[in-house]
Design a protein around this motif. Sequence first.
Motif, PDB file in Angstrom:
ATOM      1  N   ILE A 135      48.473  38.604  37.615  1.00  0.00           N
ATOM      2  CA  ILE A 135      48.331  39.094  38.999  1.00  0.00           C
ATOM      3  C   ILE A 135      48.255  37.922  39.968  1.00  0.00           C
ATOM      4  O   ILE A 135      48.907  37.904  41.026  1.00  0.00           O
ATOM      5  CB  ILE A 135      47.093  39.992  39.116  1.00  0.00           C
ATOM      6  N   VAL A 136      47.487  36.906  39.588  1.00  0.00           N
ATOM      7  CA  VAL A 136      47.347  35.746  40.479  1.00  0.00           C
ATOM      8  C   VAL A 136      48.671  35.025  40.629  1.00  0.00           C
ATOM      9  O   VAL A 136      49.069  34.595  41.731  1.00  0.00           O
ATOM     10  CB  VAL A 136      46.254  34.801  39.925  1.00  0.00           C
ATOM     11  N   ILE A 137      49.415  34.873  39.489  1.00  0.00           N
ATOM     12  CA  ILE A 137      50.706  34.180  39.551  1.00  0.00           C
ATOM     13  C   ILE A 137      51.700  34.982  40.393  1.00  0.00           C
ATOM     14  O   ILE A 137      52.459  34.423  41.208  1.00  0.00           O
ATOM     15  CB  ILE A 137      51.249  33.958  38.135  1.00  0.00           C
ATOM     16  N   SER A 138      51.735  36.302  40.212  1.00  0.00           N
ATOM     17  CA  SER A 138      52.647  37.141  41.010  1.00  0.00           C
ATOM     18  C   SER A 138      52.329  37.036  42.493  1.00  0.00           C
ATOM     19  O   SER A 138      53.243  36.948  43.345  1.00  0.00           O
ATOM     20  CB  SER A 138      52.546  38.600  40.542  1.00  0.00           C
ATOM     21  N   LYS A 139      51.072  37.044  42.796  1.00  0.00           N
ATOM     22  CA  LYS A 139      50.673  36.927  44.207  1.00  0.00           C
ATOM     23  C   LYS A 139      51.073  35.578  44.770  1.00  0.00           C
ATOM     24  O   LYS A 139      51.541  35.472  45.932  1.00  0.00           O
ATOM     25  CB  LYS A 139      49.166  37.141  44.316  1.00  0.00           C
ATOM     26  N   ALA A 140      50.920  34.505  43.962  1.00  0.00           N
ATOM     27  CA  ALA A 140      51.304  33.170  44.445  1.00  0.00           C
ATOM     28  C   ALA A 140      52.808  33.078  44.647  1.00  0.00           C
ATOM     29  O   ALA A 140      53.289  32.434  45.593  1.00  0.00           O
ATOM     30  CB  ALA A 140      50.835  32.119  43.429  1.00  0.00           C
ATOM     31  N   LEU A 183      55.468  27.417  43.273  1.00  0.00           N
ATOM     32  CA  LEU A 183      54.552  27.370  42.124  1.00  0.00           C
ATOM     33  C   LEU A 183      55.293  26.997  40.853  1.00  0.00           C
ATOM     34  O   LEU A 183      54.808  26.204  40.024  1.00  0.00           O
ATOM     35  CB  LEU A 183      53.872  28.728  41.943  1.00  0.00           C
ATOM     36  N   GLU A 233      44.477  37.452  30.748  1.00  0.00           N
ATOM     37  CA  GLU A 233      45.910  37.262  30.936  1.00  0.00           C
ATOM     38  C   GLU A 233      46.444  38.161  32.050  1.00  0.00           C
ATOM     39  O   GLU A 233      47.318  37.741  32.843  1.00  0.00           O
ATOM     40  CB  GLU A 233      46.628  37.545  29.614  1.00  0.00           C
ATOM     41  N   GLN A 256      44.757  39.275  34.609  1.00  0.00           N
ATOM     42  CA  GLN A 256      44.284  38.716  35.866  1.00  0.00           C
ATOM     43  C   GLN A 256      45.099  37.487  36.258  1.00  0.00           C
ATOM     44  O   GLN A 256      45.454  37.298  37.433  1.00  0.00           O
ATOM     45  CB  GLN A 256      42.799  38.356  35.742  1.00  0.00           C
ATOM     46  N   ALA A 257      45.450  36.669  35.255  1.00  0.00           N
ATOM     47  CA  ALA A 257      46.261  35.479  35.536  1.00  0.00           C
ATOM     48  C   ALA A 257      47.656  35.881  36.011  1.00  0.00           C
ATOM     49  O   ALA A 257      48.233  35.250  36.910  1.00  0.00           O
ATOM     50  CB  ALA A 257      46.352  34.614  34.278  1.00  0.00           C
ATOM     51  N   GLU A 275      53.732  34.730  47.857  1.00  0.00           N
ATOM     52  CA  GLU A 275      53.338  33.986  49.054  1.00  0.00           C
ATOM     53  C   GLU A 275      54.108  32.675  49.193  1.00  0.00           C
ATOM     54  O   GLU A 275      54.464  32.268  50.293  1.00  0.00           O
ATOM     55  CB  GLU A 275      51.845  33.714  49.018  1.00  0.00           C
TER      56      GLU A 275
END
Length: 307
Positions: free
Chosen positions: A251-256, A264, A246, A248-249, A259
């Motif tokens: 972090i990926v969502i925040s990064k998306a 998203l 969770e 890691q997910a 950007e």
Amino acid sequence: SSSLLGLVLLSCSVSKLLQRLLLALRVKSEMERLLGGIARAGAGVAFAGFVGGQCLYNVEGGHRAVIFDQIRGVLPKAVSEGTGIKIPLIQTPIIMDVRSRPREIKSVTGTKDLQMVNIYLRVLSRPREDQLPTIYQTLGTNFDDRVLPSLGNEVLKSVVAQYNADQLLSMREQISRQIRETLTKRAETFNLILDDVSITHLVFGKEFTSAIEQKQVAQQEAERQTYIVAKAEQEKKAAIIRAEGEAQAAIVISKALEESGNGLIEVRRIDAARDVAETLSRSRGLTYLPGGQSGGSNMLLGVNTNN
């Protein structure tokens, strides 16, 4: 003339009397000859019966005959199956069974750790055929009743005393083999052959049985606690892995989001709307009313299709 007639009548009567006498003598001789033949036949039958009853004897299958002679004593060789001849009033045949016979020996004995146990031993035994005269002289016809009970108890007590109570269960085959070898060797001194020796039952005392039950309960409880600990450890690992996933997910969502902005979120909204639309399309009694561009709220209506 009258005297002459009387003489003629007298002579006729005498002749008839003589004929009857001769006939009676002939019948008597025939009867005596017949009775003599019957008497001779009866004597022959009686003699044959005497010879058969006093001079002959039968040995059935699986048996042997030991001959006891009034002059020489027990003869050194046993007679095999069939019909034999003996001397009346001098020789007497003793029929002995040479087939394997089962016997159960029960013994209450103590183990090495002072536990009492009841052991049931099944033995198949038979006598040595070439030593039957010796067996009859020393043990009689009930040789197995005189030898096996005492031998069995002695061997069982000596062997079981070498092992602990739990070893009687875990090493049963080895103990049974040791009992068989020891008992067979002891029985050979009495000219007995043991075809099979096996332990049929083992019955322990109440104290030992209760201790075994308590030990089993303790082992089951220990195994249960081990399982609970292992399950908790696996659940802990699963929670850590799920939390890491969770994070890691996120972090990926925040990064998306950094950007692409709200792109998203719009994609996720479209996916959710598509899933809702597919669900509503499969539901007969529901109708979706959108709120429109004026900002009204969306509605779901339940339509009764029974009427």
